[in-house]
Scaffold this motif. Structure first.
Motif, PDB file in Angstrom:
ATOM      1  N   PHE A   1      28.027  46.019  32.425  1.00  0.00           N
ATOM      2  CA  PHE A   1      27.906  45.753  33.858  1.00  0.00           C
ATOM      3  C   PHE A   1      26.945  46.691  34.584  1.00  0.00           C
ATOM      4  O   PHE A   1      26.808  46.608  35.799  1.00  0.00           O
ATOM      5  CB  PHE A   1      29.276  45.869  34.522  1.00  0.00           C
ATOM      6  CG  PHE A   1      30.147  44.663  34.330  1.00  0.00           C
ATOM      7  CD1 PHE A   1      29.605  43.384  34.269  1.00  0.00           C
ATOM      8  CD2 PHE A   1      31.523  44.797  34.231  1.00  0.00           C
ATOM      9  CE1 PHE A   1      30.414  42.267  34.108  1.00  0.00           C
ATOM     10  CE2 PHE A   1      32.334  43.692  34.073  1.00  0.00           C
ATOM     11  CZ  PHE A   1      31.794  42.428  34.005  1.00  0.00           C
TER      12      PHE A   1
ATOM     13  N   GLU B   1      35.475  52.668  33.584  1.00  0.00           N
ATOM     14  CA  GLU B   1      35.365  52.075  32.248  1.00  0.00           C
ATOM     15  C   GLU B   1      34.035  51.363  31.996  1.00  0.00           C
ATOM     16  O   GLU B   1      33.689  51.118  30.856  1.00  0.00           O
ATOM     17  CB  GLU B   1      36.521  51.081  32.001  1.00  0.00           C
ATOM     18  CG  GLU B   1      36.593  49.967  33.043  1.00  0.00           C
ATOM     19  CD  GLU B   1      37.605  48.865  32.708  1.00  0.00           C
ATOM     20  OE1 GLU B   1      38.388  49.037  31.766  1.00  0.00           O
ATOM     21  OE2 GLU B   1      37.573  47.836  33.400  1.00  0.00           O
ATOM     22  N   HIS B   2      33.281  51.025  33.027  1.00  0.00           N
ATOM     23  CA  HIS B   2      32.054  50.245  32.799  1.00  0.00           C
ATOM     24  C   HIS B   2      30.860  51.116  32.434  1.00  0.00           C
ATOM     25  O   HIS B   2      29.870  50.610  31.925  1.00  0.00           O
ATOM     26  CB  HIS B   2      31.702  49.406  34.038  1.00  0.00           C
ATOM     27  CG  HIS B   2      32.713  48.347  34.346  1.00  0.00           C
ATOM     28  ND1 HIS B   2      32.783  47.703  35.554  1.00  0.00           N
ATOM     29  CD2 HIS B   2      33.723  47.820  33.596  1.00  0.00           C
ATOM     30  CE1 HIS B   2      33.784  46.815  35.540  1.00  0.00           C
ATOM     31  NE2 HIS B   2      34.366  46.885  34.367  1.00  0.00           N
TER      32      HIS B   2
ATOM     33  N   ARG C   1      44.055  36.237  35.282  1.00  0.00           N
ATOM     34  CA  ARG C   1      43.549  37.604  35.504  1.00  0.00           C
ATOM     35  C   ARG C   1      42.072  37.705  35.095  1.00  0.00           C
ATOM     36  O   ARG C   1      41.245  38.257  35.821  1.00  0.00           O
ATOM     37  CB  ARG C   1      44.434  38.596  34.732  1.00  0.00           C
ATOM     38  CG  ARG C   1      43.856  39.977  34.519  1.00  0.00           C
ATOM     39  CD  ARG C   1      43.679  40.758  35.808  1.00  0.00           C
ATOM     40  NE  ARG C   1      43.086  42.064  35.543  1.00  0.00           N
ATOM     41  CZ  ARG C   1      41.791  42.288  35.398  1.00  0.00           C
ATOM     42  NH1 ARG C   1      40.910  41.293  35.508  1.00  0.00           N
ATOM     43  NH2 ARG C   1      41.348  43.511  35.156  1.00  0.00           N
TER      44      ARG C   1
ATOM     45  N   PHE D   1      40.934  44.046  42.344  1.00  0.00           N
ATOM     46  CA  PHE D   1      41.870  43.794  41.245  1.00  0.00           C
ATOM     47  C   PHE D   1      41.676  44.940  40.269  1.00  0.00           C
ATOM     48  O   PHE D   1      40.830  45.805  40.499  1.00  0.00           O
ATOM     49  CB  PHE D   1      41.591  42.423  40.589  1.00  0.00           C
ATOM     50  CG  PHE D   1      40.210  42.303  39.971  1.00  0.00           C
ATOM     51  CD1 PHE D   1      39.104  42.021  40.756  1.00  0.00           C
ATOM     52  CD2 PHE D   1      40.025  42.474  38.612  1.00  0.00           C
ATOM     53  CE1 PHE D   1      37.828  41.914  40.205  1.00  0.00           C
ATOM     54  CE2 PHE D   1      38.757  42.360  38.038  1.00  0.00           C
ATOM     55  CZ  PHE D   1      37.662  42.084  38.845  1.00  0.00           C
TER      56      PHE D   1
ATOM     57  N   THR E   1      36.715  37.771  37.234  1.00  0.00           N
ATOM     58  CA  THR E   1      35.323  38.204  37.001  1.00  0.00           C
ATOM     59  C   THR E   1      34.385  36.991  37.016  1.00  0.00           C
ATOM     60  O   THR E   1      33.295  37.037  37.603  1.00  0.00           O
ATOM     61  CB  THR E   1      35.206  38.882  35.618  1.00  0.00           C
ATOM     62  OG1 THR E   1      36.203  39.891  35.557  1.00  0.00           O
ATOM     63  CG2 THR E   1      33.852  39.495  35.401  1.00  0.00           C
TER      64      THR E   1
ATOM     65  N   LYS F   1      29.884  45.802  42.906  1.00  0.00           N
ATOM     66  CA  LYS F   1      31.035  46.215  42.099  1.00  0.00           C
ATOM     67  C   LYS F   1      31.243  47.715  42.159  1.00  0.00           C
ATOM     68  O   LYS F   1      30.278  48.474  42.111  1.00  0.00           O
ATOM     69  CB  LYS F   1      30.776  45.835  40.636  1.00  0.00           C
ATOM     70  CG  LYS F   1      31.386  44.511  40.224  1.00  0.00           C
ATOM     71  CD  LYS F   1      31.215  44.309  38.729  1.00  0.00           C
ATOM     72  CE  LYS F   1      31.754  42.980  38.269  1.00  0.00           C
ATOM     73  NZ  LYS F   1      33.190  42.801  38.408  1.00  0.00           N
TER      74      LYS F   1
ATOM     75  N   HIS G   1      43.126  47.409  36.579  1.00  0.00           N
ATOM     76  CA  HIS G   1      44.108  47.878  35.599  1.00  0.00           C
ATOM     77  C   HIS G   1      44.953  48.935  36.290  1.00  0.00           C
ATOM     78  O   HIS G   1      44.748  50.138  36.078  1.00  0.00           O
ATOM     79  CB  HIS G   1      43.386  48.436  34.379  1.00  0.00           C
ATOM     80  CG  HIS G   1      42.208  47.582  33.941  1.00  0.00           C
ATOM     81  ND1 HIS G   1      42.357  46.418  33.250  1.00  0.00           N
ATOM     82  CD2 HIS G   1      40.863  47.723  34.137  1.00  0.00           C
ATOM     83  CE1 HIS G   1      41.177  45.876  33.009  1.00  0.00           C
ATOM     84  NE2 HIS G   1      40.241  46.660  33.547  1.00  0.00           N
TER      85      HIS G   1
ATOM     86  N   HIS H   1      39.047  47.780  40.476  1.00  0.00           N
ATOM     87  CA  HIS H   1      37.741  47.138  40.640  1.00  0.00           C
ATOM     88  C   HIS H   1      37.633  46.786  42.117  1.00  0.00           C
ATOM     89  O   HIS H   1      38.185  45.771  42.561  1.00  0.00           O
ATOM     90  CB  HIS H   1      37.614  45.936  39.718  1.00  0.00           C
ATOM     91  CG  HIS H   1      37.657  46.327  38.258  1.00  0.00           C
ATOM     92  ND1 HIS H   1      36.850  47.323  37.746  1.00  0.00           N
ATOM     93  CD2 HIS H   1      38.408  45.913  37.225  1.00  0.00           C
ATOM     94  CE1 HIS H   1      37.093  47.477  36.456  1.00  0.00           C
ATOM     95  NE2 HIS H   1      38.048  46.638  36.111  1.00  0.00           N
TER      96      HIS H   1
HETATM   97  C1  MLT Z   1      38.020  43.384  34.325  1.00  0.00           C
HETATM   98  O1  MLT Z   1      38.858  44.250  34.499  1.00  0.00           O
HETATM   99  O2  MLT Z   1      38.284  42.164  34.341  1.00  0.00           O
HETATM  100  C2  MLT Z   1      36.627  43.795  33.981  1.00  0.00           C
HETATM  101  O3  MLT Z   1      36.425  45.152  34.042  1.00  0.00           O
HETATM  102  C3  MLT Z   1      35.598  42.960  34.623  1.00  0.00           C
HETATM  103  C4  MLT Z   1      35.297  43.201  36.068  1.00  0.00           C
HETATM  104  O4  MLT Z   1      35.402  44.309  36.585  1.00  0.00           O
HETATM  105  O5  MLT Z   1      34.865  42.234  36.709  1.00  0.00           O
END
Ligand code: MLT
Ligand code: FAD
Ligand code: ZN
Length: 472
Positions: A75, A428-429, A331, A379, A335, A346, A381, A388
């Protein structure tokens, strides 16, 4: 010069693996989000570590820059060349063999070009779980996952790619091969070279092989969607699950009302089974090696406690695998819905969970005041504190024009809030070219200087993915 380099490559690779024709190169030149398009002198498709090493030696002698590339799903524009047309892409896709599964050691040795999903499938045939899982798993490659230290949906229980890696094989910027393909869980022999290359996004070496951890495949899995009203009760809910389910908790993902509305707009079949579009929909997964009944009973008991404590207002437990998959699809489609909507801004950030509420409240207020009408599509984790935090222009406003005018101040506003909350601007990206300035501004001077020193020591000619992550 150009012809001379290609001739040298022809001494290593069959000409069908040296792409110089514009049409052949095109698929390798634009990133997944279509944010960056570059040019390349050639795209090379080596089939072995010795071929990679020989190519790097040629490039090092010529001072030619190399862009390592896997599935090109990143990304941050890390795998996209610049616009000079002088850089060489080395794509690892032909190096896609599982080298060994060591059952006693619970490890799998891989070529860097193995597609993530194929590794999961191969591990499963032997009764093992390879826990790394992300939306791009059908096309991203383990070398790219390692180079970005990818996260995904199982980090809460199994850690990120770095935590899953025991050994590496790397071609250095000088074209030497470092063989660190050991499957050891303890190895205190000085500086950790493996951890230096993991997360270095192709700027320190080209990863050609890896030894990764395997885990026993869970035999039972239960997935639920629950409705919460705010971030504070969502974190209390997470803590409740952590306390009651401990290591059985394998997923805790957060989706806001706005992010699911976007799903509904672009993928109408993705309906939220919870009633009345709650502010937050949380996807929770428990996995275990005991019976289905045991996990289900545990899940129901925790949900009951959460209802009684007023933490959740609705819950749906998936009644079969196909319904569980549809929850995950919902979920992961966010994206894709965002990509359909337009190139949003982002932010992939981590905030300590104790500061997450304050971050969201304050950042939302500031950003809405400075950019009236903008849409915030969140959204992430949540179990990892990984949000995000995405920004789209007001309805009806052109994405390109909005981003051109506002990208820098939007990023800067969000990043300074991240710094205030002692978070990270990349969870994480990775950094790539997208967050080069952000890293310089927010990593801290000493840390930034140390990173520069490492880059200069390992790649003094600056030929490996120059101007990505760090500029020297
Ligand atoms: C996610 O958590 O789905 C991915 O990191 C992708 C995103 O951030 O769009
Ligand atoms: P590429 O995009 O090809 O490369 C990424 C970087 O690594 C570049 O800097 C490149 O130069 C370098 N690189 C690639 N291969 C090598 C190598 N062999 N040696 C050295 N350097 C190399 N990411 C997450 O962390 N979590 C998610 O949940 C997540 N979900 C996603 C969902 C979708 C739909 C998409 C499209 C992407 C998602 N991503 C996610 C981002 C992306 O999939 C990851 O960053 C992934 O690890 C990149 O792997 P790749 O093989 O595509 O790498
Ligand atoms: Zn993510």
């Amino acid at each position: 010069m150009k012809a001379n380099l290609i001739t040298q490559f022809e001494s290593i690779l069959l000409s069908k693996y040296i792409l110089t024709d514009e049409d052949d190169k095109t698929p390798y030149l634009t990133d997944w989000r279509k944010r960056y398009t570059g040019k390349a002198l050639a795209v090379l498709l080596p089939g072995s570590v010795t071929e990679v090493a020989a190519i790097v030696k040629i490039c090092a002698a010529a001072g030619t820059a190399i862009i390592p590339q896997g599935g090109h799903t990143g990304f941050c524009g890390g795998a996209t060349p610049d616009s000079s047309g002088e850089q060489i892409i080395i794509n690892l896709k032909r190096m896609n063999q599982v080298r060994e599964i060591d059952i006693a050691n619970q490890t799998i040795s891989l070529d860097a070009g193995c597609i993530l999903q194929s590794i999961q499938e191969k591990a499963a045939t032997q009764g093992f779980l390879f826990p790394l899982s992300l939306g791009a798993e059908g096309s991203c490659m383990i070398g790219g996952n390692l180079a970005t230290n990818a996260g995904g949906t199982n980090v809460l229980r199994y850690g990120n790619t770095r935590d899953l890696c025991l050994g590496l094989e790397v071609v250095t910027a000088q074209g030497e091969i470092w063989n660190g393909m050991k499957g050891l869980r303890k190895d205190n022999t000085g500086y950790d070279l493996r951890d230096l290359f993991v997360g270095s996004e192709g700027t320190l070496g080209i990863i050609t092989g890896a030894v990764m951890k395997l885990y026993p495949l869970p035999i039972s899995q239960w997935t639920t969607l629950v409705a919460t009203q705010d971030i504070t009760s969502t974190i209390t809910l997470l803590n409740l699950f952590q306390k009651r389910a401990t290591s059985l908790l394998t997923g805790f993902e957060m989706m806001t009302e706005e992010s699911l509305a976007l799903n509904q707009k672009h993928f109408p079949h993705m309906a939220n089974p919870l009633k009345g579009n709650p502010p937050y929909t949380i996807l929770i997964e428990l996995s275990d090696h005991e019976s289905e009944e045991h996990v289900k009973l545990l899940l129901e008991t925790i949900l009951e406690e959460a209802f009684e404590a007023g933490l959740i207002s609705d819950a749906v437990i998936a009644s079969n695998l196909s319904q569980a998959n549809s929850f995950w699809q919902m979920r992961e489609h966010i994206t894709l819905a965002q990509a359909e909507e337009g190139a949003n801004l982002k932010h992939d950030i981590t905030i300590p969970l104790s500061a997450l509420d304050s971050f969201i409240t304050e950042t939302d207020t500031l950003i809405r005041a400075q950019f009236p009408g903008i849409r915030i599509i969140n959204f992430g984790h949540l179990g990892d504190g990984n949000l995000h935090y995405n920004i789209a222009p007001p309805p009806g406003v052109d994405f390109k024009a909005f981003n051109l005018a506002n990208e820098k101040p939007v990023h800067e506003l969000v990043y300074s809030q991240v710094e205030r909350c002692k978070g990270s601007i990349s969870a994480e990206h990775g950094v790539g070219q997208l967050k080069l300035d952000g890293l310089r501004a927010h990593k801290g001077e000493v840390a930034h200087d140390l990173m520069k020193a490492i880059k200069k020591a390992l790649d003094p000619q600056n030929i490996l993915n120059p101007h990505k992550v760090i500029s020297i």
